[in-house]
Enzyme design. Sequence first.
Site, PDB file in Angstrom:
ATOM      1  N   HIS A 140       0.835  -1.020  -0.121  1.00  0.00           N
ATOM      2  CA  HIS A 140      -0.022  -0.010  -0.058  1.00  0.00           C
ATOM      3  C   HIS A 140       1.024   1.292  -0.013  1.00  0.00           C
ATOM      4  O   HIS A 140       1.205   1.699   0.912  1.00  0.00           O
ATOM      5  CB  HIS A 140      -0.927  -0.129   1.246  1.00  0.00           C
ATOM      6  CG  HIS A 140      -2.198   0.944   1.518  1.00  0.00           C
ATOM      7  ND1 HIS A 140      -3.464   0.521   1.830  1.00  0.00           N
ATOM      8  CD2 HIS A 140      -2.038   2.083   0.660  1.00  0.00           C
ATOM      9  CE1 HIS A 140      -3.997   1.694   1.595  1.00  0.00           C
ATOM     10  NE2 HIS A 140      -3.452   2.622   0.808  1.00  0.00           N
ATOM     11  N   ARG A 177       1.676   8.885  -6.388  1.00  0.00           N
ATOM     12  CA  ARG A 177       1.268  10.079  -6.784  1.00  0.00           C
ATOM     13  C   ARG A 177       1.566  10.595  -8.215  1.00  0.00           C
ATOM     14  O   ARG A 177       1.123  11.252  -8.814  1.00  0.00           O
ATOM     15  CB  ARG A 177       1.868  11.305  -6.072  1.00  0.00           C
ATOM     16  CG  ARG A 177       1.627  11.184  -4.528  1.00  0.00           C
ATOM     17  CD  ARG A 177       0.034  11.395  -4.142  1.00  0.00           C
ATOM     18  NE  ARG A 177      -0.107  11.292  -2.846  1.00  0.00           N
ATOM     19  CZ  ARG A 177      -1.083  10.848  -1.884  1.00  0.00           C
ATOM     20  NH1 ARG A 177      -1.943  10.141  -2.733  1.00  0.00           N
ATOM     21  NH2 ARG A 177      -1.266  10.851  -0.912  1.00  0.00           N
ATOM     22  N   ASP A 180      -8.674   2.524  -3.089  1.00  0.00           N
ATOM     23  CA  ASP A 180      -8.135   2.949  -2.054  1.00  0.00           C
ATOM     24  C   ASP A 180      -8.402   4.475  -2.022  1.00  0.00           C
ATOM     25  O   ASP A 180      -8.086   5.247  -2.912  1.00  0.00           O
ATOM     26  CB  ASP A 180      -6.834   2.715  -1.784  1.00  0.00           C
ATOM     27  CG  ASP A 180      -6.560   3.109  -0.289  1.00  0.00           C
ATOM     28  OD1 ASP A 180      -7.139   2.999   0.508  1.00  0.00           O
ATOM     29  OD2 ASP A 180      -5.415   3.940  -0.196  1.00  0.00           O
ATOM     30  N   ASP A 201       0.940   2.600   3.729  1.00  0.00           N
ATOM     31  CA  ASP A 201      -0.057   3.766   3.439  1.00  0.00           C
ATOM     32  C   ASP A 201       0.886   4.698   3.398  1.00  0.00           C
ATOM     33  O   ASP A 201       0.336   6.008   3.546  1.00  0.00           O
ATOM     34  CB  ASP A 201      -1.207   3.870   4.379  1.00  0.00           C
ATOM     35  CG  ASP A 201      -2.320   4.480   3.788  1.00  0.00           C
ATOM     36  OD1 ASP A 201      -2.417   5.031   2.347  1.00  0.00           O
ATOM     37  OD2 ASP A 201      -3.496   4.747   4.428  1.00  0.00           O
TER      38      ASP A 201
HETATM   39 ZN   LIG Z   1      -7.226   3.941   2.414  1.00  0.00          ZN
END
Ligand SMILES: [Zn+2]
Length: 427
Positions: free
Chosen positions: A55, A59, A149, A302
Amino acid sequence: MTATVLRAARPYGGDPVDLVLRDGVVAEVLPAGTGSGSVVDADGLVALPGLVDLHTHLREPGREDAETVETGTRAAALGGFTAVHAMANTDPVADTAGVVEQVWRLGREAGHCDVAPVGAVTVGLRGERLAELGAMAESAARVRVFSDDGHCVSDAVLMRRALEYVKAFDGVIAQHAQEPRLTEGAQMNEGALSGVLGLKGWPSVAEESVIARDILLTAHVGSRLHVCHVSTAGSVEILRLAKERGLAVTAEVTPHHLLLDEELAATYDAVYKVNPPLRSKADVEALRQGVADGTIDAIATDHAPHAGEDKEGEWAHALPGMLGLETALSVAQLALVDTGLLDWAGVAERLSVAPARIGRLAGQGRPLSVGEPANVVLVDPAARWTVDPAALASKSRNTPYAGRELPGRVVATFLRGRATVLDGALA
Ligand SMILES: [Zn+2]
């Protein structure tokens, strides 16, 4: 090709050996001090399989001011990663074979680690109709993980169709579990503190209800579900029940949810604003236990870089997300190893083996044994370092650990036998 000898390295924290890397594989495992070739002094260092992130937000395309594939994968290599999954919420969205192939190609050209693009589940992440899942799976990027996501696939019919569709190529749907109506305007964890601070709450049940529903859908369809960034004690409990039933459900937790809690919202410093939000101390403890007992399969960063203007200023207007790649291993050591919850073999399982298995990356997350791909990270568990945002490789500076001392340092990273990081710097 000259062999590289990782002299006196300690695989999974065990006894020292010489790990000999040649022709992209672990060619020999010899008694310490006996290997010949180009020697890297690994005395006292723990050797783990190269880390794999499920994850990562790179960008690019679209927000190259916040991060690019080049800068994000540099940060990944410095953090000990040899592969990252690049999330689909770019601009344009990674919802076609063209975009995922572009990201995959940029990753190959950068060469710091493998980049496995994640495909969007729905066109434009809009949750209205399925994206070209099959075309992305068949593309050069060979996409196996699909996620909207940033958004939840909240429509049960679409979620069911997506789960059915990916069965054809052993794909997995990675859900950002957030019931949208229950979290409208949410700014932090819902609880006594959100009331005191006057910030709108994001209730645990908004995550837990979607996870429960998706587990039932997955069981009904006979497919594969992965739950992104689990953040509550209740979610861990639901996942535990699903695993007891033997369902094909996996889950990840972020390093920050294993260390930080909601009290940081009281600073009103938007660097601590993240989605899902930092939760209570009891949630943090339950998440740690979930990692320790295997209910939570993987730790995933993340990593969410944001340019200054998107993160500075008022809490309510700042975008959620924090950097994670360069601090993940240190935070895992602090929260799990130094607390006695996990040994280094456990860290390897959660940060390399499981994420590679979930993402179906055949050449990653493999054991440190003869004949296996030479993806290796060397860690100095005794080192301590102070996080300096200006010194990070990421293009953005939104780390929640600025000025904080962390244990453990990535000393070297090898991608198929080639050093991407040596002496803590890009090779
Ligand atoms: Zn998320």
